[in-house]
Design an enzyme around this catalytic site. Structure first.
Site, PDB file in Angstrom:
ATOM      1  N   ASP A   7       0.881  -1.171   0.000  1.00  5.62           N
ATOM      2  CA  ASP A   7       0.000   0.000   0.000  1.00  5.62           C
ATOM      3  C   ASP A   7       0.920   1.222   0.000  1.00  5.62           C
ATOM      4  O   ASP A   7       1.555   1.517   1.011  1.00  5.62           O
ATOM      5  CB  ASP A   7      -0.898  -0.004   1.245  1.00  5.62           C
ATOM      6  CG  ASP A   7      -1.811   1.208   1.287  1.00  5.62           C
ATOM      7  OD1 ASP A   7      -2.393   1.553   0.242  1.00  5.62           O
ATOM      8  OD2 ASP A   7      -1.927   1.814   2.366  1.00  5.62           O
ATOM      9  N   GLU A  67      -1.080  -1.342  -4.860  1.00  5.91           N
ATOM     10  CA  GLU A  67      -2.322  -0.613  -5.076  1.00  5.91           C
ATOM     11  C   GLU A  67      -2.053   0.612  -5.938  1.00  5.91           C
ATOM     12  O   GLU A  67      -1.081   1.335  -5.721  1.00  5.91           O
ATOM     13  CB  GLU A  67      -2.955  -0.189  -3.746  1.00  5.91           C
ATOM     14  CG  GLU A  67      -4.344   0.415  -3.940  1.00  5.91           C
ATOM     15  CD  GLU A  67      -5.096   0.566  -2.637  1.00  5.91           C
ATOM     16  OE1 GLU A  67      -6.245   0.102  -2.579  1.00  5.91           O
ATOM     17  OE2 GLU A  67      -4.536   1.159  -1.695  1.00  5.91           O
ATOM     18  N   ASP A 140      -2.500   0.913   7.047  1.00  6.35           N
ATOM     19  CA  ASP A 140      -1.682   0.768   5.839  1.00  6.35           C
ATOM     20  C   ASP A 140      -1.235  -0.681   5.653  1.00  6.35           C
ATOM     21  O   ASP A 140      -1.184  -1.180   4.529  1.00  6.35           O
ATOM     22  CB  ASP A 140      -0.460   1.692   5.914  1.00  6.35           C
ATOM     23  CG  ASP A 140      -0.855   3.134   6.134  1.00  6.35           C
ATOM     24  OD1 ASP A 140      -1.291   3.776   5.164  1.00  6.35           O
ATOM     25  OD2 ASP A 140      -0.758   3.600   7.284  1.00  6.35           O
TER      26      ASP A 140
END
Length: 165
Positions: A7, A67, A140
């Protein structure tokens, strides 16, 4: 297959390693890489790159899932996170592992079955899919786990049909 999920972030970057065997997932580890706001962006990016190289070397994932950046209203923040994404993608490429990217909608669809799921719903499904006692923290790191799970669900499809769609 060992999957690394990431992430992206400049201040806080979440990472996770999971193992996928058939249709089940097993947690290996997860955490965050933090950089200090007082540092230059170049120094922060170097820390992220070096730490990712260490993590990849230590954990030996077969692939990395990252992502994608969704449009952020704060353009300066979006650019800085975009720079961090570039460093992440480079670390994966330098390690010689396959790197795939997923939108937040794709991650939610793969983990929860609904592309507009809430962050809370995603976290609960991550907990359930990995047989965890509690929701992984910080957020996260939980997001990185969700990205890794997304890739686990999509890997075979992408490998077979990716070039044709």
């Amino acid at each position: 297959m060992k999957i690394m999920g990431v992430d992206p972030g400049l201040a806080t970057l979440g990472y996770a390693f999971i193992e996928k065997n058939n249709n089940s997932f097993k947690l290996i580890n997860y955490d965050v890489i933090k950089t200090e706001a007082e540092m230059s962006d170049v120094s922060r990016l170097k820390i992220i790159y070096n730490k990712l190289q260490e993590l990849i070397e230590k954990n030996q994932p077969a692939c990395m899932a990252v992502e994608e950046l969704f449009f952020n209203k704060n353009v300066k923040t979006a650019i800085r996170v975009g720079q961090a994404r570039g460093v992440i993608l480079l670390a994966g490429a330098d390690a010689g592992i396959d790197v795939s990217e997923y939108t937040p909608l794709q991650v939610k669809q793969a983990v929860v079955g609904y592309g507009r799921a809430s962050k809370h719903q995603v976290q609960h499904m991550v907990k359930a899919l990995l047989n965890l006692e509690s929701i992984p923290e910080p957020d996260d790191a939980a997001d990185a786990l969700a990205v890794a799970i997304c890739h686990g669900h999509n890997y075979g499809f992408n490998k077979r049909w990716g070039d044709q769609i």
